[in-house]
Design a protein around this motif. Structure first.
Motif, PDB file in Angstrom:
ATOM      1  N   VAL A   1      39.438  44.616  42.705  1.00  0.00           N
ATOM      2  CA  VAL A   1      39.338  43.456  43.571  1.00  0.00           C
ATOM      3  C   VAL A   1      40.673  43.320  44.287  1.00  0.00           C
ATOM      4  CG1 VAL A   1      39.967  41.849  41.716  1.00  0.00           C
ATOM      5  CG2 VAL A   1      38.780  40.996  43.714  1.00  0.00           C
ATOM      6  N   ASN A   2      40.598  43.033  45.578  1.00  0.00           N
ATOM      7  CA  ASN A   2      41.826  42.852  46.339  1.00  0.00           C
ATOM      8  C   ASN A   2      41.665  41.678  47.301  1.00  0.00           C
ATOM      9  OD1 ASN A   2      40.235  45.366  47.516  1.00  0.00           O
ATOM     10  ND2 ASN A   2      41.043  44.181  49.241  1.00  0.00           N
ATOM     11  N   SER A   3      42.796  41.068  47.620  1.00  0.00           N
ATOM     12  CA  SER A   3      42.826  39.958  48.551  1.00  0.00           C
ATOM     13  C   SER A   3      43.004  40.522  49.951  1.00  0.00           C
ATOM     14  CB  SER A   3      43.974  39.003  48.208  1.00  0.00           C
ATOM     15  OG  SER A   3      44.091  38.004  49.201  1.00  0.00           O
ATOM     16  N   PHE A   4      41.920  40.634  50.674  1.00  0.00           N
ATOM     17  CA  PHE A   4      41.961  41.209  52.018  1.00  0.00           C
ATOM     18  C   PHE A   4      42.804  40.351  52.951  1.00  0.00           C
ATOM     19  CE2 PHE A   4      40.201  42.182  56.251  1.00  0.00           C
ATOM     20  CZ  PHE A   4      40.413  43.558  56.257  1.00  0.00           C
ATOM     21  N   THR A   5      42.821  39.042  52.703  1.00  0.00           N
ATOM     22  CA  THR A   5      43.600  38.129  53.536  1.00  0.00           C
ATOM     23  C   THR A   5      45.054  38.045  53.098  1.00  0.00           C
ATOM     24  OG1 THR A   5      42.596  36.375  52.198  1.00  0.00           O
ATOM     25  CG2 THR A   5      41.714  36.698  54.415  1.00  0.00           C
ATOM     26  N   GLY A   6      45.411  38.720  51.990  1.00  0.00           N
ATOM     27  CA  GLY A   6      46.807  38.833  51.585  1.00  0.00           C
ATOM     28  C   GLY A   6      47.344  37.748  50.675  1.00  0.00           C
ATOM     29  N   GLN A   7      46.542  36.738  50.326  1.00  0.00           N
ATOM     30  CA  GLN A   7      47.033  35.733  49.389  1.00  0.00           C
ATOM     31  C   GLN A   7      47.180  36.337  48.003  1.00  0.00           C
ATOM     32  OE1 GLN A   7      44.219  34.989  51.377  1.00  0.00           O
ATOM     33  NE2 GLN A   7      44.241  32.807  51.888  1.00  0.00           N
ATOM     34  N   THR A   8      48.076  35.778  47.227  1.00  0.00           N
ATOM     35  CA  THR A   8      48.264  36.256  45.861  1.00  0.00           C
ATOM     36  C   THR A   8      47.275  35.559  44.925  1.00  0.00           C
ATOM     37  OG1 THR A   8      49.867  34.561  45.212  1.00  0.00           O
ATOM     38  CG2 THR A   8      50.733  36.545  46.326  1.00  0.00           C
ATOM     39  N   PHE A   9      47.187  36.052  43.703  1.00  0.00           N
ATOM     40  CA  PHE A   9      46.287  35.453  42.724  1.00  0.00           C
ATOM     41  C   PHE A   9      46.798  34.097  42.232  1.00  0.00           C
ATOM     42  CE2 PHE A   9      44.219  39.438  42.960  1.00  0.00           C
ATOM     43  CZ  PHE A   9      42.918  39.214  42.538  1.00  0.00           C
ATOM     44  N   GLU A  10      48.008  33.706  42.632  1.00  0.00           N
ATOM     45  CA  GLU A  10      48.463  32.339  42.363  1.00  0.00           C
ATOM     46  C   GLU A  10      47.619  31.341  43.148  1.00  0.00           C
ATOM     47  OE1 GLU A  10      53.211  32.679  41.556  1.00  0.00           O
ATOM     48  OE2 GLU A  10      52.536  32.961  43.628  1.00  0.00           O
ATOM     49  N   GLU A  11      47.021  31.802  44.239  1.00  0.00           N
ATOM     50  CA  GLU A  11      46.225  30.936  45.100  1.00  0.00           C
ATOM     51  C   GLU A  11      44.732  31.003  44.771  1.00  0.00           C
ATOM     52  OE1 GLU A  11      47.587  31.011  49.327  1.00  0.00           O
ATOM     53  OE2 GLU A  11      48.900  32.607  48.559  1.00  0.00           O
ATOM     54  N   VAL A  12      44.386  31.677  43.671  1.00  0.00           N
ATOM     55  CA  VAL A  12      42.995  31.850  43.261  1.00  0.00           C
ATOM     56  C   VAL A  12      42.808  31.192  41.900  1.00  0.00           C
ATOM     57  CG1 VAL A  12      41.229  33.553  42.658  1.00  0.00           C
ATOM     58  CG2 VAL A  12      42.837  34.034  44.507  1.00  0.00           C
ATOM     59  N   GLU A  13      41.673  30.552  41.716  1.00  0.00           N
ATOM     60  CA  GLU A  13      41.356  30.009  40.396  1.00  0.00           C
ATOM     61  C   GLU A  13      39.919  30.337  40.037  1.00  0.00           C
ATOM     62  OE1 GLU A  13      40.221  25.407  41.608  1.00  0.00           O
ATOM     63  OE2 GLU A  13      42.201  25.823  40.805  1.00  0.00           O
ATOM     64  N   ASN A  14      39.628  30.214  38.757  1.00  0.00           N
ATOM     65  CA  ASN A  14      38.276  30.475  38.236  1.00  0.00           C
ATOM     66  C   ASN A  14      37.757  31.851  38.642  1.00  0.00           C
ATOM     67  OD1 ASN A  14      38.194  27.891  37.068  1.00  0.00           O
ATOM     68  ND2 ASN A  14      37.434  27.000  38.955  1.00  0.00           N
ATOM     69  N   ALA A  15      38.651  32.842  38.682  1.00  0.00           N
ATOM     70  CA  ALA A  15      38.234  34.189  39.066  1.00  0.00           C
ATOM     71  C   ALA A  15      37.751  34.948  37.833  1.00  0.00           C
ATOM     72  CB  ALA A  15      39.389  34.932  39.733  1.00  0.00           C
ATOM     73  N   PHE A  16      36.679  35.714  38.017  1.00  0.00           N
ATOM     74  CA  PHE A  16      36.127  36.488  36.908  1.00  0.00           C
ATOM     75  C   PHE A  16      35.417  37.711  37.449  1.00  0.00           C
ATOM     76  CE2 PHE A  16      32.720  33.744  38.348  1.00  0.00           C
ATOM     77  CZ  PHE A  16      31.642  34.604  38.413  1.00  0.00           C
ATOM     78  N   CYS A  17      35.237  38.696  36.578  1.00  0.00           N
ATOM     79  CA  CYS A  17      34.254  39.734  36.838  1.00  0.00           C
ATOM     80  C   CYS A  17      33.369  39.772  35.613  1.00  0.00           C
ATOM     81  CB  CYS A  17      34.889  41.088  37.168  1.00  0.00           C
ATOM     82  SG  CYS A  17      35.486  42.029  35.778  1.00  0.00           S
ATOM     83  N   ARG A  18      32.143  40.142  35.812  1.00  0.00           N
ATOM     84  CA  ARG A  18      31.205  40.174  34.691  1.00  0.00           C
ATOM     85  C   ARG A  18      30.245  41.323  34.877  1.00  0.00           C
ATOM     86  NH1 ARG A  18      26.455  36.123  35.074  1.00  0.00           N
ATOM     87  NH2 ARG A  18      25.808  36.353  37.232  1.00  0.00           N
ATOM     88  N   LEU A  19      29.731  41.798  33.768  1.00  0.00           N
ATOM     89  CA  LEU A  19      28.749  42.866  33.768  1.00  0.00           C
ATOM     90  C   LEU A  19      27.427  42.280  33.295  1.00  0.00           C
ATOM     91  CD1 LEU A  19      28.702  45.943  34.311  1.00  0.00           C
ATOM     92  CD2 LEU A  19      28.722  46.237  31.851  1.00  0.00           C
ATOM     93  N   VAL A  20      26.367  42.524  34.087  1.00  0.00           N
ATOM     94  CA  VAL A  20      25.058  41.940  33.829  1.00  0.00           C
ATOM     95  C   VAL A  20      24.029  43.064  33.733  1.00  0.00           C
ATOM     96  CG1 VAL A  20      23.266  40.427  34.799  1.00  0.00           C
ATOM     97  CG2 VAL A  20      25.684  39.850  35.094  1.00  0.00           C
ATOM     98  N   ASP A  21      23.118  42.964  32.750  1.00  0.00           N
ATOM     99  CA  ASP A  21      21.970  43.861  32.677  1.00  0.00           C
ATOM    100  C   ASP A  21      21.020  43.425  33.785  1.00  0.00           C
ATOM    101  OD1 ASP A  21      19.564  45.164  32.157  1.00  0.00           O
ATOM    102  OD2 ASP A  21      19.652  44.822  29.991  1.00  0.00           O
ATOM    103  N   GLU A  22      20.939  44.209  34.835  1.00  0.00           N
ATOM    104  CA  GLU A  22      20.172  43.823  36.024  1.00  0.00           C
ATOM    105  C   GLU A  22      18.674  43.768  35.752  1.00  0.00           C
ATOM    106  OE1 GLU A  22      20.413  42.762  40.216  1.00  0.00           O
ATOM    107  OE2 GLU A  22      21.604  42.515  38.426  1.00  0.00           O
ATOM    108  N   THR A  23      18.202  44.413  34.698  1.00  0.00           N
ATOM    109  CA  THR A  23      16.765  44.406  34.420  1.00  0.00           C
ATOM    110  C   THR A  23      16.277  43.064  33.890  1.00  0.00           C
ATOM    111  OG1 THR A  23      17.055  45.292  32.179  1.00  0.00           O
ATOM    112  CG2 THR A  23      16.731  46.889  33.974  1.00  0.00           C
ATOM    113  N   ASN A  24      17.176  42.300  33.224  1.00  0.00           N
ATOM    114  CA  ASN A  24      16.747  41.016  32.678  1.00  0.00           C
ATOM    115  C   ASN A  24      17.703  39.860  32.992  1.00  0.00           C
ATOM    116  OD1 ASN A  24      18.902  41.366  30.920  1.00  0.00           O
ATOM    117  ND2 ASN A  24      17.622  41.879  29.151  1.00  0.00           N
ATOM    118  N   GLY A  25      18.802  40.135  33.704  1.00  0.00           N
ATOM    119  CA  GLY A  25      19.745  39.084  34.081  1.00  0.00           C
ATOM    120  C   GLY A  25      20.707  38.663  32.988  1.00  0.00           C
ATOM    121  N   GLN A  26      20.675  39.330  31.837  1.00  0.00           N
ATOM    122  CA  GLN A  26      21.539  38.945  30.723  1.00  0.00           C
ATOM    123  C   GLN A  26      22.979  39.387  30.990  1.00  0.00           C
ATOM    124  OE1 GLN A  26      20.584  40.797  26.988  1.00  0.00           O
ATOM    125  NE2 GLN A  26      22.178  39.699  25.880  1.00  0.00           N
TER     126      GLN A  26
END
Length: 192
Positions: free
Chosen positions: A114-139
């Motif tokens: 993940v990158n900030s295309f607009t150039g802001q740092t992650f100090e300016e981001v909150e509640n950021a996450f990545c998650r892995l989901v089983d796409e067959t059932n949404g779990q």
């Protein structure tokens, strides 16, 4: 049941009832940090971009990102660019869907960045996450939360890789600098 991943932690991508996962979605969510009245009035929207880099050994063979939404073989697909975020703790702002059964046999690792295309740092981001989901059932299978912000503009989030006859996921969580996936390559290579 979802697993909250810590940096460097690995999980097997096997269904809880047995069997291998077939299609997974890596979701990314974030919000612009707006603390205080003045910050809320002057804050710019933040354009974070999710990318999936496909590797055969240490050689990059394809990439999926906002300007190339589907891998050449069709096994990895980006659902589209979100330029403002906003989901935060809720749903995904950007998603990349991986059909694990269609990934070519020579591709042994897929690294998510993940990158900030607009150039802001992650100090300016909150509640950021990545998650892995089983796409067959949404779990939701696993979630990696970006905590602590930081003066960096990118993050090497996680990777899925072949292990034995199946796939594993590893949370990487390494800060990096760059506005595009190309800028992140020197930081990605040590994690292959």
């Amino acid at each position: 049941m979802s697993v909250n991943l810590a940096k460097g932690q690995q999980i097997s991508l096997t269904k809880s009832g047995g069997g291998e996962l077939t299609v997974v979605r890596m979701g990314l969510g974030w919000q612009a940090a707006r603390k205080g009245f003045f910050a809320r009035m002057t804050a710019r929207e933040i354009d974070l971009d999710a990318s999936a880099l496909l590797f055969a050994g240490k050689e990059a063979v394809d990439v999926v990102f906002f300007q190339h939404l589907t891998s050449d073989d069709g096994s990895v697909r980006h659902t589209g660019d979100n330029r403002v975020g906003g989901a935060g703790q809720g749903g995904d702002d950007e998603s990349i869907v991986v059909d694990l059964q269609r990934v070519p046999v020579h591709v042994d690792q897929i690294v998510f960045t993940v990158n900030s295309f607009t150039g802001q740092t992650f100090e300016e981001v909150e509640n950021a996450f990545c998650r892995l989901v089983d796409e067959t059932n949404g779990q939701e299978l696993a979630r990696y939360t970006l905590t602590g912000g930081g003066k960096h503009t990118a993050q090497i989030m996680a990777k899925v890789y072949r292990s034995g006859g199946g796939w594993q996921m590893s949370a990487i969580g390494t800060p990096a600098e760059g506005r595009t996936f190309q800028d992140l390559m020197p930081t990605v290579v040590p994690h292959l």
